[in-house]
Design a protein around this motif. Structure first.
Motif, short mmCIF file in Angstrom:
data_model
loop_
_atom_site.label_atom_id
_atom_site.label_comp_id
_atom_site.label_asym_id
_atom_site.label_seq_id
_atom_site.Cartn_x
_atom_site.Cartn_y
_atom_site.Cartn_z
N UNK A 59 0.93 -1.31 0.23
CA UNK A 59 -0.53 -0.30 -0.15
C UNK A 59 1.15 1.30 -0.02
N UNK A 60 2.01 1.47 0.94
CA UNK A 60 2.62 2.42 0.64
C UNK A 60 3.94 2.12 -0.58
N UNK A 61 3.76 3.09 -1.36
CA UNK A 61 4.61 2.77 -2.56
C UNK A 61 6.19 2.75 -2.48
N UNK A 62 6.90 2.38 -2.81
CA UNK A 62 8.59 2.41 -2.64
C UNK A 62 8.98 2.03 -1.46
N UNK A 63 8.71 1.47 -1.00
CA UNK A 63 9.29 0.51 0.28
C UNK A 63 10.34 -0.50 -0.64
N UNK A 64 11.52 -0.80 0.14
CA UNK A 64 12.21 -2.12 -0.10
C UNK A 64 11.66 -3.28 0.91
N UNK A 65 12.44 -4.38 -0.08
CA UNK A 65 11.09 -5.29 0.48
C UNK A 65 11.48 -6.07 1.53
N UNK A 66 12.84 -5.70 1.81
CA UNK A 66 14.08 -6.39 2.94
C UNK A 66 14.53 -4.94 3.13
N UNK A 104 0.44 4.33 11.74
CA UNK A 104 1.51 2.69 11.48
C UNK A 104 1.48 2.68 12.41
N UNK A 105 2.04 1.81 13.46
CA UNK A 105 2.41 0.74 14.46
C UNK A 105 3.64 -0.14 13.66
N UNK A 106 4.72 0.04 14.74
CA UNK A 106 5.71 -0.71 14.38
C UNK A 106 6.15 -1.36 15.90
N UNK A 107 7.12 -2.97 15.53
CA UNK A 107 7.10 -3.14 16.63
C UNK A 107 8.42 -3.26 17.27
N UNK A 108 9.59 -2.48 16.29
CA UNK A 108 11.00 -2.34 15.89
C UNK A 108 11.10 -0.93 15.84
N UNK A 109 12.33 -0.58 15.73
CA UNK A 109 12.87 1.02 15.77
C UNK A 109 13.29 0.94 14.09
N UNK A 110 13.10 2.05 13.09
CA UNK A 110 13.92 2.59 12.33
C UNK A 110 14.35 4.01 12.69
N UNK A 111 13.83 4.92 13.69
CA UNK A 111 14.58 6.49 14.05
C UNK A 111 15.60 6.38 14.35
N UNK A 112 16.13 5.37 15.34
CA UNK A 112 16.79 5.38 16.06
C UNK A 112 18.42 6.46 15.40
N UNK A 147 21.81 1.88 9.08
CA UNK A 147 21.88 1.46 7.93
C UNK A 147 21.45 3.24 7.08
N UNK A 148 21.46 3.70 6.58
CA UNK A 148 21.57 4.69 5.52
C UNK A 148 19.97 5.29 5.00
N UNK A 149 19.22 4.13 5.10
CA UNK A 149 18.95 4.02 4.01
C UNK A 149 17.50 3.37 4.85
N UNK A 150 17.24 3.24 6.29
CA UNK A 150 16.23 3.43 7.69
C UNK A 150 16.04 4.71 7.64
N UNK A 151 16.50 5.78 7.38
CA UNK A 151 15.66 7.55 7.73
C UNK A 151 14.75 7.57 6.52
N UNK A 156 9.35 7.90 4.25
CA UNK A 156 8.54 7.38 3.88
C UNK A 156 6.89 7.24 4.03
N UNK A 157 7.43 6.28 5.67
CA UNK A 157 6.32 7.04 5.92
C UNK A 157 5.32 7.56 6.54
N UNK A 158 6.08 8.59 7.16
CA UNK A 158 5.76 9.99 7.23
C UNK A 158 4.99 10.20 6.49
N UNK A 159 5.76 10.68 5.00
CA UNK A 159 5.14 11.22 4.80
C UNK A 159 3.43 10.40 3.98
N UNK A 160 3.34 9.35 3.53
CA UNK A 160 2.58 8.62 3.36
C UNK A 160 0.95 8.90 4.54
N UNK A 161 1.68 8.42 5.88
CA UNK A 161 0.53 9.23 6.29
C UNK A 161 -0.14 10.53 6.77
N UNK A 162 1.40 11.32 6.51
CA UNK A 162 0.89 13.12 6.44
C UNK A 162 0.49 13.55 5.42
#
Length: 163
Positions: A59-66, A104-112, A147-151, A156-162
């Motif tokens: 549903x959220x475009x352009x996210x990597x598969x892994x 969006x609810x995440x169990x893990x962290x992309x933000x640190x 990982x640089x891609x996490x930011x 992308x997640x924030x852009x989608x929900x806003x």
């Protein structure tokens, strides 16, 4: 004192009713899920350290598969009713959900950032050593580069929900 949890749930409810964007990571994702009726359970595996998560919904475009994300949990949320499973890991299926187009609810962290990871590992030094199914020490977690891609994914997640 559980008063702050009650206040947090009131805020989440108000945000949902107003259709405001929300992103919750780890305990925040659990609180969103619990507020809308899903259960918080002991996860089948305690995950502490860096491990991949896999995209389960497009549903959220352009996210990597892994992606490689920071895990620091031994509990998980059920996927709330009407939400889509967004991410899974090798050990815990329920790693992320998308509810509608704004939650969006995440169990893990992309933000640190690296300083945040170091502080988490130093301040909770024993947690990775106790029954951790990722078998990483605090030193190993700190040594792993964010990982640089996490930011980019977070944006992308924030852009989608806003939008």
């Amino acid at each position: 004192d559980l008063a702050w949890i009650k206040q947090e749930r009131q805020l989440i409810t108000a945000m949902l009713e107003a259709h405001k964007p929300m992103l919750g990571a780890c305990f925040g994702g659990q609180q969103i899920a619990k507020t809308i009726g899903a259960k918080i359970l002991d996860a089948p595996h305690k995950e502490v350290g860096w491990a991949p998560v896999y995209l389960k919904d497009s549903t959220i475009p352009d996210l990597p598969e892994k992606l490689t994300a920071l895990h620091w949990h031994e509990q998980m949320f059920e996927i709330p009713e009407d939400a889509k499973l967004l991410f899974s890991s090798d050990l815990v299926e329920n790693q992320g959900f998308l509810l509608g187009d704004n939650v969006i609810g995440l169990q893990f962290h992309f933000e640190p950032e690296e300083d945040n990871v170091r502080e988490i590992a130093i301040n909770d030094v024993d947690y990775p050593l106790e029954n951790n199914d990722l078998h990483q020490t605090g030193e190993e977690i700190i040594a792993h580069r964010v990982p640089e891609e996490n930011q980019e994914v977070m944006f992308k997640l924030l852009d989608f929900i806003t939008k």
